[in-house]
Structure formats: structure tokens, C-alpha cells
Design an enzyme around this catalytic site. Structure first.
Site, PDB file in Angstrom:
ATOM      1  N   GLU A 122      -0.759 -11.677   6.235  1.00 33.12           N
ATOM      2  CA  GLU A 122      -0.830 -13.115   6.035  1.00 33.12           C
ATOM      3  C   GLU A 122       0.454 -13.617   5.375  1.00 33.12           C
ATOM      4  O   GLU A 122       0.976 -12.995   4.454  1.00 33.12           O
ATOM      5  CB  GLU A 122      -2.034 -13.413   5.131  1.00 33.12           C
ATOM      6  N   ASP A 151       3.849  -2.352  -9.684  1.00 35.81           N
ATOM      7  CA  ASP A 151       5.277  -2.704  -9.716  1.00 35.81           C
ATOM      8  C   ASP A 151       5.408  -4.192  -9.987  1.00 35.81           C
ATOM      9  O   ASP A 151       6.065  -4.927  -9.250  1.00 35.81           O
ATOM     10  CB  ASP A 151       5.932  -2.322  -8.385  1.00 35.81           C
TER      11      ASP A 151
END
Length: 304
Positions: A102, A211
Site C-alpha cells: 500500500e 529500526d
């Protein structure tokens, strides 16, 4: 785009066409040292016009995108914060790979306190994988953090997992005698890291982005916070903040986070440990002053 990258984008487009999408246009969206990106305007099989985001790499899907795709899916399963939906990932005929997801418009500005609450809800969510629900740390596949391989074999003991699959792994990649000696001193002074966790309640596995820095978090036009580009796994929630040195998390964020997830004893003493993993990874990726940063953190841990 380079010819190889263009071929991989064509492979993504071919998959979409074969699965009922009508393509209207494609635009380059830059990339990094290990992946190229583009946006595709399509009409879905249901007749809905939408935009998709495509990443491509020279490495195979198993090496590069399987971990990212599965990571996005477990983050999305927590229903705590907006995460892009994964459409498909696969190998390309030329030996590279692609990931289709998306496309999110990232033009908003989220309330920092709400970002904090959303991240706390993420860390408090029941794990979607059975191994993590049973108390193990790791992930269903190894993945990458930046361009570095990240091992994720399931282990029942968090300290052992972090010691061996995070720090020891990065040190093996670094091959630096000084850093090895400093780490040995840390282990000796902290009883194999156990002293840093003294007095804590039992650690439960939380789904982590893995991260999280300012480049991997943003907001939609409706100011809904969103995270992406993960190196996801199930771990101690505090490990999420190892990249906070470049995440710009201010007081309002922490107030929101701590409303739902209070600080645990010894958090300040463990922060250098969780930062160390990312500084070592940056040293392995970029070299430079990150070796000195890693050495400084280890000296601080050995002094506790």
C-alpha cells in the site's frame, strides 16, 4: 532507474496485471543503497483506483523482502498504529526481487503524545505468532537491518538472545579486536549482562519495529501516525529505543508512551546496551566514527 531495477519493476507490474490490476502509470520514488522504489497508479480488481509502493533489490526475495513483508504483517496485526498493507513479494526473473505494498501519503503531522501511546499499544499487544505468545524471542525468519543480515532464531531467554544474536553477531561482522576486548569486559563486569536486568519483572516478548528512527515514521494527511521499513522481531520493548539518538523523540512522546507503559527499573542503565546494537550495525554499514561510538558505549556499560 537502472536497467536491472527497471526489469524488477516490470516484474512487479506483470504480477499485478496477472492478478487483475490495471496499471495507469509508474513514477520513480528514489531508494537506498540496497533498494530502489517507485509508485504505481492502478485500478484494483474490485475497480478501486489506488496507488501502490514498489521496492526492488538485486538480492532474492528471501534475502531482502521476505523479512520486511512478514514484519509489516505482524506489526499491522497488532492494530496499534498505521502500517502499510503488504500486497505481494516475489523473486523477479532476472534474479532480483520486489515487494508491493500500500502507498501511504506521508504529508501529515502526528501529535507526539499520540505517537507515544500508539507505540505503547504496539508493545503491549498480544503477539500474533505462537512462539512469541509462548514466551520466546525472535521471529519466524531472519531478516535485515539496513543491508545487514539480522538473525532471529527463537530463544526462550531474552538476555541470551540479545547477547548472541544481536551484539555477538555484529561483532563477528566487524572483526575488530578492540571492540571484542571491550565487549568481553562488559560481559565480565555485568555477569553476562544479567546485572543490567536485576530487579526487573519477567520480560515478555513485544512486537518491535526494530529500526525505528525519524526516517521510518511519519503521519498520513489525517495526522494518523505510521511506521514502515521495519527490521521486526519479538523482543524486550526497551530494545525499540536503540535508535532514539536519531528519532527525535521529545518529552511529549515519552509522556504519551509512559501513560500506558511505565518505565521499568534500570532502564537508563540498559539504554547504552540497546543503542550499542545499532551503533555496531552502523559501523558495519558505514564505518567512520561509529566504531568510536560503539567503544564509548561499551566502556560505559563496563563501568556500571
Amino acid at each position: 532507474l537502472r536497467p536491472r531495477a527497471s526489469a524488477r519493476m516490470s516484474a512487479a507490474a506483470q504480477w499485478l496485471r496477472a492478478n487483475g490490476y490495471v496499471l495507469a502509470g509508474e513514477q520513480s520514488a528514489g531508494g537506498s543503497g540496497w533498494a530502489s522504489c517507485s509508485t504505481l497508479s492502478v485500478t484494483s480488481p474490485e475497480g478501486v483506483a489506488r496507488r501502490l509502493f514498489v521496492k526492488s533489490a538485486r538480492r532474492s526475495a528471501r534475502e531482502m523482502f521476505e523479512g520486511e513483508a512478514l514484519g509489516l504483517r505482524v506489526l499491522r496485526a497488532a492494530r496499534a498504529i498505521r502500517v502499510p498493507e503488504v500486497i505481494h513479494f516475489d523473486d523477479a526473473p532476472d534474479g532480483g526481487s520486489f515487494l508491493v505494498m500500500e502507498h501511504l501519503e506521508l504529508t501529515g503531522s502526528a501529535d507526539p503524545a499520540e505517537v507515544g501511546r500508539a507505540m505503547a499499544r504496539l508493545h503491549l499487544a498480544e503477539p500474533s505468532l505462537a512462539e512469541a505468545r509462548a514466551g520466546s524471542f525472535g521471529f519466524c525468519v531472519d531478516n535485515t537491518i539496513g543491508g545487514t543480515p539480522q538473525p532471529n532464531a527463537w530463544q526462550a531467554d531474552w538476555i541470551e538472545f540479545y547477547r548472541e544474536q544481536r551484539i555477538a553477531h555484529q561483532l563477528r561482522l566487524a572483526g575488530n579486536d578492540e571492540l571484542d576486548q571491550l565487549w568481553a569486559a562488559v560481559l565480565e563486569r555485568t555477569d553476562g549482562l544479567g546485572a543490567l536486568f536485576a530487579g526487573m519483572p519477567p520480560i515478555r516478548p513485544s512486537v518491535l519495529h526494530g529500526d525505528l528512527w525519524s526516517g521510518n515514521m511519519a503521519a498520513t494527511p489525517t495526522n494518523e501516525p505510521t511506521i514502515f521499513d521495519p527490521a521486526a522481531y519479538f523482543g524486550h520493548h526497551e530494545a525499540e529505543w536503540g535508535m532514539s539518538w536519531c528519532a527525535g523523540l521529545g518529552p511529549a512522546f515519552w509522556r504519551g508512551y509512559r501513560e500506558l507503559l511505565p518505565e521499568e527499573p534500570g532502564f537508563a542503565a540498559r539504554r547504552p546496551l540497546y543503542e550499542l546494537y545499532h551503533k555496531l550495525n552502523h559501523y558495519n554499514l558505514f564505518g567512520g566514527g561509529y566504531r568510536a561510538d560503539s567503544a564509548r558505549l561499551m566502556r560505559a556499560l563496563a563501568a556500571k
